[in-house]
Scaffold this motif. Structure first.
Motif, PDB file in Angstrom:
ATOM      1  N   THR A 141      50.971  61.287  14.600  1.00 61.43           N
ATOM      2  CA  THR A 141      51.919  61.035  15.690  1.00 61.43           C
ATOM      3  C   THR A 141      51.645  62.027  16.816  1.00 61.43           C
ATOM      4  OG1 THR A 141      53.557  62.546  14.750  1.00 61.43           O
ATOM      5  CG2 THR A 141      53.666  60.270  14.038  1.00 61.43           C
ATOM      6  N   ASP A 142      50.733  61.662  17.710  1.00 62.89           N
ATOM      7  CA  ASP A 142      50.346  62.588  18.770  1.00 62.89           C
ATOM      8  C   ASP A 142      50.605  62.015  20.164  1.00 62.89           C
ATOM      9  OD1 ASP A 142      48.465  60.614  18.660  1.00 62.89           O
ATOM     10  OD2 ASP A 142      46.750  61.949  18.366  1.00 62.89           O
ATOM     11  N   ALA A 143      51.533  61.046  20.237  1.00 64.10           N
ATOM     12  CA  ALA A 143      51.926  60.494  21.539  1.00 64.10           C
ATOM     13  C   ALA A 143      53.391  60.838  21.794  1.00 64.10           C
ATOM     14  CB  ALA A 143      51.699  58.991  21.567  1.00 64.10           C
ATOM     15  N   TYR A 144      53.939  60.292  22.872  1.00 64.64           N
ATOM     16  CA  TYR A 144      55.309  60.649  23.231  1.00 64.64           C
ATOM     17  C   TYR A 144      56.061  59.408  23.703  1.00 64.64           C
ATOM     18  CZ  TYR A 144      59.255  62.896  25.616  1.00 64.64           C
ATOM     19  OH  TYR A 144      60.512  63.264  26.028  1.00 64.64           O
ATOM     20  N   GLN A 145      57.177  59.111  23.020  1.00 66.52           N
ATOM     21  CA  GLN A 145      58.089  58.043  23.419  1.00 66.52           C
ATOM     22  C   GLN A 145      57.355  56.724  23.681  1.00 66.52           C
ATOM     23  OE1 GLN A 145      61.596  58.158  23.690  1.00 66.52           O
ATOM     24  NE2 GLN A 145      61.413  60.119  22.627  1.00 66.52           N
ATOM     25  N   THR A 146      56.689  56.226  22.643  1.00 65.75           N
ATOM     26  CA  THR A 146      55.972  54.962  22.784  1.00 65.75           C
ATOM     27  C   THR A 146      55.795  54.287  21.435  1.00 65.75           C
ATOM     28  OG1 THR A 146      53.978  53.919  23.673  1.00 65.75           O
ATOM     29  CG2 THR A 146      53.668  56.012  22.522  1.00 65.75           C
ATOM     30  N   TRP A 147      55.780  52.954  21.442  1.00 67.16           N
ATOM     31  CA  TRP A 147      55.444  52.191  20.237  1.00 67.16           C
ATOM     32  C   TRP A 147      53.927  52.177  20.075  1.00 67.16           C
ATOM     33  CZ3 TRP A 147      58.164  50.469  16.278  1.00 67.16           C
ATOM     34  CH2 TRP A 147      59.524  50.217  16.404  1.00 67.16           C
ATOM     35  N   ARG A 148      53.483  52.345  18.835  1.00 69.33           N
ATOM     36  CA  ARG A 148      52.054  52.286  18.523  1.00 69.33           C
ATOM     37  C   ARG A 148      51.844  51.363  17.329  1.00 69.33           C
ATOM     38  NH1 ARG A 148      50.194  58.359  17.846  1.00 69.33           N
ATOM     39  NH2 ARG A 148      48.146  57.372  17.779  1.00 69.33           N
ATOM     40  N   GLY A 149      50.732  50.656  17.335  1.00 67.23           N
ATOM     41  CA  GLY A 149      50.458  49.697  16.272  1.00 67.23           C
ATOM     42  C   GLY A 149      49.167  49.995  15.535  1.00 67.23           C
ATOM     43  N   ILE A 150      49.127  49.632  14.253  1.00 62.89           N
ATOM     44  CA  ILE A 150      47.928  49.805  13.425  1.00 62.89           C
ATOM     45  C   ILE A 150      47.728  48.539  12.609  1.00 62.89           C
ATOM     46  CG2 ILE A 150      46.881  51.084  11.515  1.00 62.89           C
ATOM     47  CD1 ILE A 150      48.468  53.518  12.345  1.00 62.89           C
ATOM     48  N   GLN A 151      46.522  47.989  12.642  1.00 67.09           N
ATOM     49  CA  GLN A 151      46.143  46.873  11.787  1.00 67.09           C
ATOM     50  C   GLN A 151      45.505  47.428  10.511  1.00 67.09           C
ATOM     51  OE1 GLN A 151      46.813  43.779  12.312  1.00 67.09           O
ATOM     52  NE2 GLN A 151      46.939  43.388  14.521  1.00 67.09           N
ATOM     53  N   ILE A 152      45.915  46.913   9.347  1.00 62.48           N
ATOM     54  CA  ILE A 152      45.330  47.332   8.069  1.00 62.48           C
ATOM     55  C   ILE A 152      44.000  46.612   7.891  1.00 62.48           C
ATOM     56  CG2 ILE A 152      45.699  47.553   5.588  1.00 62.48           C
ATOM     57  CD1 ILE A 152      47.726  49.088   7.333  1.00 62.48           C
TER      58      ILE A 152
END
Length: 601
Positions: A141-152
């Motif tokens: 978690t190295d961002a700020y106030q944002t949604w982030r997505g990951i594909q498995i």
């Protein structure tokens, strides 16, 4: 035209003969409302400055459409609560932060989205099953106030998921799962976590024996004689000589044989509580209460071998089995080897194992306590030689150490059940008695949350470990409303009268609620401070009996051959009425009615 029709018919037949290729179900945002979500680290769960794992799933309606489309738009973004991150614990000595999810079916998880709010934290996502996890993905978690997505990359079917981070602020306020349901649970999966009935066959206590208090081996019998049952505080360190053999004498205080025999002769039911640690097991001058050798794995039952072998010796000596092999006895010099004395029916293996105020060395996680209980119960299904009470006497009972009534108590028990399900071949909840420290939290016991909490615990037992008994092995009474400035509580007649009344009413309420044994903290006053007036008699060496002692003695005597039958509803809350009838073994034909007004007037 006829030839064309024939060609079309032939083509249709050929198409029907080609097996259809099933399309993969479409991934979507999963509804987590039916999933079981549980923090592993329960140490401080319930504190208002911490946030449990459910915090991560309280704004699912505002989650992104998919992991590759994380822009939710301003309306959803502004409606999302970003002020609370998952934060179950602040003290790193209690280990990493983790939670697991039972999806209740087999799902393929194709991706996740997480609301990265602040800070830098490393996460791991795993699938598989408890105690046998496989890493799916790790992220930071190295961002700020944002949604982030990951594909498995290589999604696979799983019933369980686990997420973990180092201790501290997780940096994530919301978590969303994407995928599809592949199948319902198989018969084998259902059997793995199925509820097992406890087949305990111990003789039930009379109503009089259900009433008792905590005591020590050096308390005089003239004070102890008021009890129907006694929970004996017994330090584990007293149990071993320097070579690891088990002692049944306690220095200059006396020997356990005489102590237990004296109470047994008075029909007092005895439960020794083996508490604390042992230098013989763990080394050091102040050994941890988690009684394993230094460096051993506390989630491995084999680490508790010496503890479980001591429990075997207690059950062999004081239980009812007269056919214990003498070659299995490991008795210290000065203690005569004996078996089947018939003085005890049960033993308790710790005291407040979920306490948090003395550090991790003295706090059992649910998995650690389950491992010790499995060893103490039957030597972890006989894999530890001459260990566990059941290997010495199949009818002897194991009581788990008296648990603090924390907000996370039922989750703690559920995690113990999970350990038993996945680490014992029989899946059995390997204790006969669930044991809690619980009392009234208001001046009038009848107005307190006591009965409701007992019913919650009993419901958990019925749904998860039916047949297991419930004991309350410590309780105390709120009394600050009766204190008078400048008057010692011992000299305050109103205080002593109300104390006696409230103690008696709490015993009665416990029996009505279905508690199998109720043990007060404690027989004698203890020094100064919070325990200064907690006894039924005054301090050690003085032993002056208070009104509460006489109330207790009266109740245990009158109800010594009785059992609770029912509360009689008389149409008014101003009077409580309980009915007691003779026990099956009693020749009495009397019925006892207990009536009282649930007020302080």
């Amino acid at each position: 035209m006829k030839r064309m029709s024939g060609l079309m018919l032939a083509a249709a037949i050929m198409m029907q003969s080609i097996p259809a290729v099933a399309a993969s179900p479409e991934s979507e945002l999963l509804d987590v409302s039916s999933f079981t979500i549980m923090d592993e680290d329960l140490v401080y769960i319930g504190a208002d400055y911490l946030n449990p794992a459910m915090t991560l799933f309280d704004s699912q309606e505002y989650a992104p459409e998919s992991p590759d489309k994380t822009n939710v738009g301003s309306e959803k973004w502004n409606a999302t609560d970003r002020s609370k991150n998952w934060k179950p614990n602040w003290q790193s000595e209690f280990g990493e932060d983790a939670f697991f999810m039972d999806l209740g079916a087999n799902y393929v998880i194709t991706g996740i989205c997480f609301l990265d709010t602040n800070g830098v934290q490393d996460w791991i996502m795993e699938d598989g099953e408890p105690f046998n996890w496989n890493t799916c993905v790790d992220f930071t978690t190295d961002a700020y106030q944002t949604w982030r997505g990951i594909q498995i990359e290589k999604p696979r079917s799983t019933r369980y998921l686990r997420f973990s981070t180092p201790c501290g602020d997780s940096g994530v306020a919301e978590l969303a799962l994407y995928g599809y349901k592949e199948s319902e649970l198989t018969a084998a999966q259902k059997a793995k976590t199925a509820v097992r009935e406890n087949d305990s066959d111990a003789e039930p206590l009379t109503a009089g024996q259900q009433i008792g208090f905590n005591a020590f081996i050096d308390d005089p019998m003239t004070a102890i004689m008021a009890a129907g049952n006694v929970r004996e505080y017994h330090n584990l360190s007293w149990m071993f000589d320097d070579t690891g053999k088990v002692k049944f004498t306690q220095g200059t205080w006396g020997d356990m044989d005489s102590y237990y025999s004296a109470m047994h002769a008075r029909n007092i039911s005895i439960i020794p509580c083996f508490q604390g640690g042992s230098s013989v097991i763990s080394g050091g001058k102040t050994p941890p209460e988690i009684a394993v050798p230094n460096g051993a794995d506390p989630t491995d039952p084999a680490s508790y071998a010496l503890h479980a072998q001591a429990m075997y010796q207690v059950a062999a000596r004081y239980g009812s089995n007269k056919n214990v092999d003498p070659a299995t006895l490991n008795v210290a010099d000065g203690s005569e080897p004996k078996v089947g004395m018939g003085l005890l029916q049960a033993a308790e293996n710790s005291n407040e194992p979920n306490k948090t105020w003395s550090g991790k060395a003295n706090y059992f996680t649910p998995f650690e306590l389950a491992a010790m209980c499995s060893a103490d119960y039957d030597g972890h299904e006989g894999t530890i030689p001459h260990a566990g009470v059941k290997q010495a006497d199949p009818h002897f009972q194991l009581a788990m150490g008296g648990m603090l009534n924390t907000a996370s108590l039922l989750d703690y028990l559920s995690q113990m059940k999970l350990w038993f399900n996945y680490n014992r071949t029989d899946g059995k909840f390997a204790v006969d008695i669930i044991n809690v420290h619980l009392g009234p939290d208001t001046y009038n016991p009848e107005d307190s949350s006591f009965t409701a909490r007992v019913q919650e615990i009993k419901q958990w037992i019925q749904e998860n470990a039916p047949g297991t008994k419930l004991w309350i092995s410590e309780f105390e009474i709120p009394m600050t409303d009766c204190e008078t400035e400048g008057i010692d509580n011992h000299d305050n007649e109103t205080y002593q009268l109300r104390y006696a009344q409230r103690v008696a009413r709490t015993y009665l309420m416990a029996m009505s609620a279905g508690v199998d044994r109720m043990t007060k903290f404690q027989l004698r006053d203890e020094g100064e401070g919070v325990y200064y007036n907690s006894g039924l008699v005054t301090g050690k060496g003085e032993w002056k009996k208070k009104q509460a002692w006489y109330y207790t003695a009266c109740m245990t005597n009158v109800l010594k051959n009785m059992e609770f039958r029912q509360e009689i509803r008389n149409g008014t809350a101003a009077v409580r009425q309980y009915e007691f009838v003779p026990c099956p073994a009693s020749s009495s034909t009397d019925t006892v009615y207990c009536l009282w007004s649930p007020t302080n007037a």
